[in-house]
Motif scaffolding. Structure first.
Motif, mmCIF file in Angstrom:
data_model
loop_
_atom_site.group_PDB
_atom_site.id
_atom_site.type_symbol
_atom_site.label_atom_id
_atom_site.label_comp_id
_atom_site.label_asym_id
_atom_site.label_seq_id
_atom_site.Cartn_x
_atom_site.Cartn_y
_atom_site.Cartn_z
ATOM 1 N N PHE A 121 4.376 -39.097 70.401
ATOM 2 C CA PHE A 121 5.010 -38.152 70.855
ATOM 3 C C PHE A 121 3.969 -37.002 70.873
ATOM 4 O O PHE A 121 4.208 -35.905 71.527
ATOM 5 N N GLY A 122 3.024 -36.572 70.028
ATOM 6 C CA GLY A 122 1.807 -36.339 70.483
ATOM 7 C C GLY A 122 1.102 -35.939 71.757
ATOM 8 O O GLY A 122 1.291 -34.679 72.118
ATOM 9 N N LEU A 123 0.964 -36.811 72.213
ATOM 10 C CA LEU A 123 0.796 -37.519 74.303
ATOM 11 C C LEU A 123 1.935 -36.645 74.682
ATOM 12 O O LEU A 123 1.549 -35.703 75.818
ATOM 13 N N LEU A 140 1.512 -32.814 75.070
ATOM 14 C CA LEU A 140 0.949 -32.791 75.991
ATOM 15 C C LEU A 140 0.841 -32.367 78.071
ATOM 16 O O LEU A 140 0.934 -32.144 78.140
ATOM 17 N N LEU A 141 1.382 -33.946 77.669
ATOM 18 C CA LEU A 141 1.681 -34.657 78.790
ATOM 19 C C LEU A 141 3.130 -34.395 79.548
ATOM 20 O O LEU A 141 3.402 -34.015 81.138
ATOM 21 N N ALA A 157 -2.382 -32.003 88.129
ATOM 22 C CA ALA A 157 -2.653 -33.354 88.394
ATOM 23 C C ALA A 157 -2.509 -33.843 86.990
ATOM 24 O O ALA A 157 -2.763 -34.531 86.077
ATOM 25 N N VAL A 158 -1.281 -33.655 86.483
ATOM 26 C CA VAL A 158 -0.582 -34.257 85.037
ATOM 27 C C VAL A 158 -0.758 -35.636 85.618
ATOM 28 O O VAL A 158 -0.318 -36.163 84.176
ATOM 29 N N ALA A 159 -0.065 -35.619 86.691
ATOM 30 C CA ALA A 159 0.309 -37.558 86.844
ATOM 31 C C ALA A 159 -0.996 -38.235 86.499
ATOM 32 O O ALA A 159 -0.983 -38.964 86.333
ATOM 33 N N VAL A 160 -1.861 -37.595 86.735
ATOM 34 C CA VAL A 160 -3.564 -38.619 86.498
ATOM 35 C C VAL A 160 -3.405 -38.235 85.150
ATOM 36 O O VAL A 160 -3.542 -39.838 84.952
ATOM 37 N N TYR A 161 -3.160 -37.821 84.395
ATOM 38 C CA TYR A 161 -3.139 -37.479 82.763
ATOM 39 C C TYR A 161 -2.539 -38.957 82.002
ATOM 40 O O TYR A 161 -2.843 -39.216 81.413
#
Length: 294
Positions: free
Chosen positions: A86-88, A91-92, A98-102
């Motif tokens: 849930f936390g990740l 953030l994402l 570059a959110v897709a990379v993360y």
């Protein structure tokens, strides 16, 4: 149109139904029958009534150990995975470059094969020169023996489970993107700060997703096997001897197929009861569009 939709439904359902009847239903029913027998593959099954269940629940010294280890793992790993995922996802879900990379980076551990992940974590948790203890030593902390420790062996496996929370993270991310934006806008107009918007908008709207992942997590945690089998094989001193690993030993090491079948059906009953309890409690806290179901 309704009849046409029904025909399409049964058409797509047919391959699964045929496969289940041919390859699933038979072994399931056979295991139920074998659970009432003394069967070791070599000879013919000998009917012994409920002796397997009686011995498992009253005379098997390892049953409470394995069941306790599994409960320990479930109570800590499942909430931990939900909170990490849930936390990740929160953030994402932010609009950053570059959110897709993360997202790809955090999802990758969940698609690594279980055997490869287990071997990798054996190296990470190695007491003398493993990556984790080396990092702790850099900060002046003496790392434990991890897989060789009575106290830290189960937390080590739980830590590995938290590392592979990417699949659950994707489910939460999809849920977050389905939360209506006008609810946040209305809360902001009413003067709600970021924490109030999270607690009074995000969390209630995500409770169906939390409920779904909770059920799947508990079912999966009661079937933990691969990591314990490869990394510790139940040791040290049976601290990581989980229920399914013990079932495997009874079936394939000791060839007690009747006894192992009884263990499998007991596991099914426990998982079914836990799922029914969750379904019974769900209306008290799971929020749907029309409100909490009563």
């Amino acid at each position: 149109m309704r009849r046409q939709e029904a025909r399409v439904f049964y058409l797509f359902l047919t391959p699964w139904a045929i496969g289940f009847l041919l390859f699933g239903a038979g072994p399931i029913l056979a295991s139920l029958a074998l659970s009432f027998t003394d069967y070791n593959i070599v000879g013919a099954p000998i009917f012994n009534g409920i002796e397997n269940y009686r011995h498992l629940l009253t005379s098997d010294d390892l049953f409470p150990v394995t069941f306790g280890n599994t409960i320990y793992y479930t109570v800590i790993a499942v909430p931990g995975q939900i909170m990490v995922a849930f936390g990740l996802a929160l953030l994402l879900n932010l609009k950053v470059r570059a959110v897709a990379v993360y997202r790809t980076f955090f999802y990758l551990p969940s698609i690594v094969p279980a055997v490869a992940s287990s071997v990798l974590w054996i190296w990470i948790l190695q007491p003398q020169w493993g990556l984790l203890n080396s990092a702790l030593h850099f900060f002046g902390i003496e790392g434990p023996l991890w897989l060789g420790s009575l106290e830290w062996s189960k937390p080590a496996l739980i830590l590995m489970a938290l590392w592979s929370s990417g699949g659950t993270m994707i489910i939460f991310l999809a849920g977050l993107q389905g939360v209506p934006q006008h609810l946040y806008e209305a809360a902001m107009i009413d003067g709600a700060n970021r924490w109030q918007r999270f607690w009074n908008v995000t969390v209630p709207m995500m409770t169906p997703t939390i409920f779904f992942t909770l059920i799947l997590g508990i079912i999966g945690s009661f079937q933990v096997f691969t990591a314990a089998y490869i990394m510790t094989n139940g040791g040290p001193s049976n601290t990581t001897l989980f229920y399914l690993l013990y079932l495997y030993r009874q079936a394939f090491n000791f060839l007690n197929m009747g006894y192992a079948s009884a263990m499998a059906w007991l596991l099914l009953i426990v998982i079914l009861l836990l799922t029914l309890v969750q379904l019974w409690l769900a209306p008290r806290w799971v929020y749907y569009e029309g409100g909490i179901r009563r």
